[in-house]
Design a protein around this motif. Structure first.
Motif, short mmCIF file in Angstrom:
data_model
loop_
_atom_site.label_atom_id
_atom_site.label_comp_id
_atom_site.label_asym_id
_atom_site.label_seq_id
_atom_site.Cartn_x
_atom_site.Cartn_y
_atom_site.Cartn_z
N TYR A 1 -51.33 44.27 70.47
CA TYR A 1 -51.49 45.34 71.32
C TYR A 1 -52.21 46.38 71.61
N ARG B 1 -52.04 49.94 69.54
CA ARG B 1 -53.13 50.00 68.13
C ARG B 1 -54.30 50.38 67.65
N LYS C 1 -45.84 54.56 69.74
CA LYS C 1 -46.29 53.15 69.17
C LYS C 1 -45.18 52.85 69.22
N ALA D 1 -44.28 48.45 71.27
CA ALA D 1 -44.58 47.54 70.22
C ALA D 1 -43.76 46.72 70.43
N ASN E 1 -58.37 54.58 63.95
CA ASN E 1 -57.25 54.30 64.21
C ASN E 1 -57.19 53.12 63.34
N ASP F 1 -48.07 42.33 59.54
CA ASP F 1 -47.45 44.12 59.86
C ASP F 1 -46.38 44.10 59.00
N LYS G 1 -52.89 50.31 57.62
CA LYS G 1 -53.47 49.32 58.72
C LYS G 1 -54.67 48.61 57.47
#
Ligand SMILES: Cc1cc2nc3c(=O)[nH]c(=O)nc-3n(C[C@H](O)[C@H](O)[C@H](O)COP(=O)(O)OP(=O)(O)OC[C@H]3O[C@@H](n4cnc5c(N)ncnc54)[C@H](O)[C@@H]3O)c2cc1C
Ligand SMILES: NC(=O)c1ccc[n+]([C@@H]2O[C@H](COP(=O)([O-])OP(=O)(O)OC[C@H]3O[C@@H](n4cnc5c(N)ncnc54)[C@H](OP(=O)(O)O)[C@@H]3O)[C@@H](O)[C@H]2O)c1
Ligand code: SF4
Ligand code: SF4
Lengths: 101, 436
Positions: B44, B48, B59, B62, B131, B407, B423
């Motif tokens: 992404y 991302r 987002k 995605a 991020n 994910d 994340k």
């Protein structure tokens, strides 16, 4: 929030908007396009891409154009998605000139 | 298989432009496959690692990328850096077409003295850090200062200012990286100056992003009255609703209410001249449109003045535009096109537009690829032979199902914290999650 197609699109259907939509929100009938508010992610990409200024975010619509929110919502459920550009309708260029664009 | 021989296309980079080019190729009906190479184990690109954590609706794009990844003929080859783990020439030997979609990873410098002082950062580094980009997760930001300056009037500058202006509670339920939330929670920053060299009408940020500043829980937004006259808020094009809205928001900010503990101050007409301080950032000197000079004290500066593409070995570079040298998506030296090498997205046009701009851009590049394919001579190598050699060179080749496992693990971790995801911020952690 969502983006909304309004009357300037009628009879034009330049589908510049369609190629820049990242999530394929646009639906189409014989006269114009509509945005599916359930899919729109508010990226704002389509509004500046439309050569006749037909697209606005819902909150920015003038009072006499607010009804387009419901029209888009309803027509999006009744019409097919378009994912690629279509040829403009006949007379589109004349209409663009008439709209002063 | 009957009919024309199958062609193989490699796409380098899994940001929006890579996905939309792959989609246009696979939808064309031509008999072809697309292998998408990505440096990281996760796809992404800037969706991302760029798009702000407090913009979750965006987002959702995605899911469109996941649909493209599920198209027959698509393969994700993650954890492979082109130019490093394998060369562009190796790819060109095995694929009929190679499309670079490598984005614009380098922050443009201001080019003024003092930029290297501690406390001076680029917006690009800060954004990648909050991020959770693995190459930036270890950066240190010392937010133990009263004032920060953001230089630039683009949407990225607004992202940086807004993240600094928000409290930890306003960010806690986003997918912001945990290390960043912890540092931001301790931030002492109370004044954030967002400084541009033009006037209100020249600002590059959009009205929709400026509206976010109406909603800040603990920060007031204002425009410094010394920088503007009432005329600055009169739109030159009254039929441009975007400009009209932007100027009316800025006009409203020029009559500020100061009731909240933090302040975001927009400054106009100031060009940075030097960053100064003994051992770390203490002030920035600006030159005003009126030629007067002004120093603003601050402990931190984030320059947000654009980006450029990182050169890739074996690909000619256009240093002036900061992209892979190309003519309408075909990589070229001067006007001479290099057969079988293409480019799309930010590494073709530079860092502008919205996510969807890369769709139109990717469609155009796919059209160039498709137009040329018929004339391509057979390649000496094959993708599968190349991938077999590659397997010995990298820790692990990551597939799309592998990413799906990462994910899911991130979403499970996030759910425990009331976040959409937590994340993984190191590559070993990402790889471990796909086997868990
Ligand atoms: C901070 C920030 C916030 C943004 N927010 C928004 C927003 O809110 N709305 C919006 O519409 N747009 C936003 N954008 C713009 C949007 O992110 C871009 O238009 C888009 O991501 C560009 O797509 P791309 O595919 O060209 O590049 P990228 O998204 O950068 O993707 C490039 C990919 O290539 C990979 N790569 C690079 N080099 C190699 C190599 N040598 N080998 C293998 N892989 C490689 C990278 O890891 C990356 O995954 C934002 C941009 C930034 C910087
Ligand atoms: N929410 C969103 O939709 C969103 C969020 C983030 C990013 N994006 C998009 O991503 C793209 C990149 O955004 P961006 O903010 O990095 O770029 P940008 O919009 O091009 O803004 C860059 C800013 O830096 C200024 N600048 C450049 N050189 C300078 C210098 N030497 N000194 C002082 N100022 C300087 C520019 O001022 P001048 O105008 O004076 O040159 C401009 O204000 C844009 O298309 C943006 O819209 C969108
Ligand atoms: S670009 Fe504008 S006029 Fe054309 S179809 Fe889209 S909304 Fe209608
Ligand atoms: S705002 Fe973005 S997502 Fe919504 S219809 Fe326009 S291009 Fe599509």
């Amino acid at each position: 929030m969502t983006y909304v197609v309004t009357d300037n699109c009628r009879g034009c259907r330049y589908t510049e908007c369609v190629t820049v939509c990242p999530v394929e929100c646009f639906h189409v009938d014989d006269t114009m396009t509509y945005i599916d508010p359930e899919n729109c992610i508010d990226c704002g990409g389509c509004a500046p891409a439309c050569p006749v200024g037909a697209i606005e975010p819902d909150y920015r619509l003038a009072a006499d154009k607010k009804f387009w929110i419901d029209v888009n919502r309803k027509r999006a459920t009744e019409t097919p998605v378009i994912s690629a550009r279509l040829p403009p309708l006949p007379g589109a260029d004349e209409r663009k000139v008439a709209l002063g664009r | 298989m009957t009919g024309p021989a199958q062609h193989h296309v490699a796409v380098i980079g899994s940001g929006p432009s890579g996905f939309y080019t792959a989609e246009a190729l696979l939808r064309s009906g031509a008999p072809l496959t697309v292998d998408m190479f990505e440096r990281l184990p996760v796809p992404y690109g800037l969706v991302r690692f760029g798009v702000a954590p407090d913009h979750p609706k965006l987002k959702q794009v995605a899911t469109a990328f996941d649909r493209i990844a599920a198209m027959p003929g698509f393969r994700f080859i993650g954890g492979v850096t082109v130019g490093d783990d394998l060369t562009v020439d190796e790819l060109r030997n095995a694929y009929d077409a190679v499309v670079l979609a490598t984005g614009a990873e380098l922050s443009r410098p201001l080019g003024i003295p003092g930029e290297a002082l501690p406390g001076s950062h680029t917006a690009g580094d800060f954004v990648a850090w909050y991020n959770g980009h693995p190459a930036f997760a270890d950066l240190r930001f010392d937010l133990d200062h009263e004032a920060a300056i953001v230089i630039g009037h683009g949407n990225v500058a607004l992202d940086v200012a807004r993240i600094l202006a928000k409290t930890a509670d306003e960010l806690r339920q986003t997918d912001i990286a945990r290390h960043a939330l912890e540092i931001l929670a301790e931030s002492r920053i109370r004044r954030i100056y967002v400084v541009g060299r033009g006037g209100p009408a020249q600002a590059k940020f959009t009205a929709k992003e400026l509206r976010d500043f109406l909603e800040l829980g603990e920060a007031d937004t204002s425009v410094d009255g010394r920088d503007v006259t009432p005329d600055d808020f009169e739109p030159q094009r009254p039929d441009d609703p975007e400009l009209v809205e932007k100027l009316s928001l800025l006009r409203a900010f020029s009559q500020p209410a100061t009731t909240k503990p933090r302040r975001c101050v927009f400054r106009f007409g100031l060009s940075p001249v030097a960053i100064k301080g003994r051992g770390r950032v203490e002030t920035i000197s600006f030159r005003h449109r009126s030629e007067t000079a002004e120093d603003i004290a601050c402990g931190l500066v984030f320059s947000s003045v654009g980006r450029k593409t990182a050169p890739v070995a074996g690909v000619p570079y256009d240093a002036h535009r900061g992209v892979h040298a190309n003519v309408d998506g075909r990589v070229a030296i001067g006007r001479t096109v290099i057969d079988g090498l293409y480019v799309c997205g930010w590494s073709k046009r530079g860092p502008n537009g919205t996510i969807g701009t890369n769709r139109g851009c990717g469609i155009a590049t796919a059209e160039a690829v498709l137009a040329d394919l018929a004339d391509r001579r057979p390649r000496p190598d094959t993708p599968d032979a190349l991938l077999a050699r590659l397997a010995g060179r990298v820790t692990r080749i990551v597939s799309y199902p592998d990413w799906t496992a990462i994910d899911a693990a991130e979403k499970r971790r996030g759910a425990l914290l009331g976040k959409p995801r937590e994340k993984f911020v190191t590559i070993p952690d990402m790889l471990a999650a796909m086997d868990a």
